[in-house]
Write a protein that holds these residues in place. Structure first.
Motif, mmCIF file in Angstrom:
data_model
loop_
_atom_site.group_PDB
_atom_site.id
_atom_site.type_symbol
_atom_site.label_atom_id
_atom_site.label_comp_id
_atom_site.label_asym_id
_atom_site.label_seq_id
_atom_site.Cartn_x
_atom_site.Cartn_y
_atom_site.Cartn_z
ATOM 1 N N VAL A 47 24.282 -30.482 58.563
ATOM 2 C CA VAL A 47 23.711 -31.171 57.402
ATOM 3 C C VAL A 47 23.307 -32.600 57.777
ATOM 4 O O VAL A 47 22.225 -33.069 57.377
ATOM 5 C CB VAL A 47 24.708 -31.156 56.220
ATOM 6 N N TRP A 49 22.380 -33.624 60.675
ATOM 7 C CA TRP A 49 21.184 -33.460 61.516
ATOM 8 C C TRP A 49 19.939 -33.237 60.654
ATOM 9 O O TRP A 49 18.890 -33.857 60.874
ATOM 10 C CB TRP A 49 21.457 -32.279 62.452
ATOM 11 N N LEU A 50 20.049 -32.371 59.612
ATOM 12 C CA LEU A 50 18.909 -32.111 58.716
ATOM 13 C C LEU A 50 18.551 -33.346 57.898
ATOM 14 O O LEU A 50 17.362 -33.657 57.706
ATOM 15 C CB LEU A 50 19.238 -30.933 57.787
ATOM 16 N N LEU A 51 19.592 -34.070 57.410
ATOM 17 C CA LEU A 51 19.337 -35.288 56.637
ATOM 18 C C LEU A 51 18.643 -36.331 57.499
ATOM 19 O O LEU A 51 17.734 -37.026 57.031
ATOM 20 C CB LEU A 51 20.658 -35.843 56.082
ATOM 21 N N ALA A 52 19.053 -36.441 58.773
ATOM 22 C CA ALA A 52 18.437 -37.402 59.689
ATOM 23 C C ALA A 52 16.975 -37.036 59.930
ATOM 24 O O ALA A 52 16.099 -37.910 59.945
ATOM 25 C CB ALA A 52 19.209 -37.436 61.000
ATOM 26 N N ALA A 53 16.716 -35.730 60.090
ATOM 27 C CA ALA A 53 15.334 -35.282 60.301
ATOM 28 C C ALA A 53 14.475 -35.603 59.081
ATOM 29 O O ALA A 53 13.309 -35.996 59.214
ATOM 30 C CB ALA A 53 15.311 -33.782 60.584
ATOM 31 N N ALA A 54 15.060 -35.444 57.872
ATOM 32 C CA ALA A 54 14.321 -35.740 56.638
ATOM 33 C C ALA A 54 14.096 -37.241 56.477
ATOM 34 O O ALA A 54 13.083 -37.670 55.908
ATOM 35 C CB ALA A 54 15.074 -35.189 55.431
ATOM 36 N N GLY A 56 13.552 -39.457 58.859
ATOM 37 C CA GLY A 56 12.463 -39.948 59.701
ATOM 38 C C GLY A 56 12.790 -39.943 61.179
ATOM 39 O O GLY A 56 13.925 -39.640 61.556
ATOM 40 N N PRO A 57 11.797 -40.277 62.013
ATOM 41 C CA PRO A 57 11.967 -40.194 63.472
ATOM 42 C C PRO A 57 13.095 -41.083 64.005
ATOM 43 O O PRO A 57 13.795 -40.685 64.935
ATOM 44 C CB PRO A 57 10.611 -40.659 64.020
ATOM 45 N N TYR A 60 16.472 -39.529 63.181
ATOM 46 C CA TYR A 60 16.553 -38.290 63.959
ATOM 47 C C TYR A 60 16.890 -38.599 65.419
ATOM 48 O O TYR A 60 17.717 -37.918 66.033
ATOM 49 C CB TYR A 60 15.231 -37.531 63.863
#
Lengths: 134, 128
Positions: A47, A49-54, A56-57, A60
């Protein structure tokens, strides 16, 4: 004179693991539970990891950097082994739930298959990951 | 005590017992376990394929409809299965007040994490 209450005495907890010799069956039983708890912590990482991807770069890259560190790699390797152990152990449980595989010889055969299968799948997954990562 | 069923009227009224919530919990955990076999294998294979990919590549992959659907299904099944499994662990090792508190915290944490994960996936999938 008051009788001593039996409830005051510390009662032994079942199973008496301190006097119980570990066997493949009991070790795999607790390993399935421990790997499930480890995977719960792995789900938290998923979760994040997904929040970090959402987010931004930049965010992430921070999480990817943490996962690429030696500590992150140890955690990911542990999660991979816990996953394949829980997967193989879970399939063994589903077969039992359907009423098959209760002969003692089959219990040991499936138990060693879970051990060998989870080790082999963990190694294969990491070889594939290392080959694709370069 | 109901002589035929060996259960007190209170227990019957509360609907507790091995043939009520116990079976529901047991059955749900196994249905989710079966669903998680393809979902987790897809996830692990995808993550291996995504090893070392940058943010843009990862976002492009996650925005594919199949990926979005699979990821949301994975999060739902994963956290439901996790909540059911951790419930049994807590019930076995914690007692009285701490058991109740641990169960509530665990259940709410699972709900929160599943929601956060799904929102993150949908944000990536449908965000501008």
């Amino acid at each position: 004179m008051m009788p001593t209450s039996p409830a005051k005495r510390p009662r032994p907890l079942s199973p008496n693991i301190q006097i119980y010799r570990p066997q493949l069956t009991s070790v795999l039983s607790i390993a399935n539970r421990i790997s499930g708890v480890v995977l719960s912590l792995g789900a938290v990482v998923l979760v994040i990891w997904l929040l970090a991807a959402a987010a931004g770069p930049e965010a992430y890259a921070v999480v990817q950097g943490a996962l690429a560190s030696w500590l992150g790699q140890v955690v990911l390797f542990g999660c991979t082994f816990a996953f394949f152990l829980h997967l193989c152990g879970g399939i063994r449980h589903l077969v039992w739930d359907m009423g098959y595989g209760y002969e003692l010889s089959l219990i040991y055969a499936s138990g060693w298959a879970v051990v060998a299968g989870s080790v082999a799948l963990t190694v294969l997954a990491w070889i594939a990951s290392l080959l694709l990562g370069d | 005590m109901d002589r035929q069923h060996m259960r007190s009227p209170l227990a019957r009224a509360m609907g507790l017992g091995s043939a009520k919530k116990g079976v529901e919990h047991w059955w749900a955990e196994r249905v989710l376990a079966v669903a998680l076999i393809p979902l987790t294998l897809w996830f692990v294979a995808s993550i291996i394929a995504q090893t070392g990919s940058d943010h843009a590549t990862f976002i492009t992959w996650l925005r594919m409809p199949v990926t979005t659907i699979m990821m949301v299904l994975l999060l739902v099944a994963l956290f439901h299965h996790t909540a059911l499994g951790l419930q049994v662990v807590i019930e076995d090792y914690r007692h009285a007040g701490s058991k109740f508190a641990a169960l509530v915290i665990m259940r709410l944490t699972c709900f929160g994490l599943a929601t956060a994960g799904i929102i993150a996936v949908l944000h990536i999938a449908f965000g501008g």
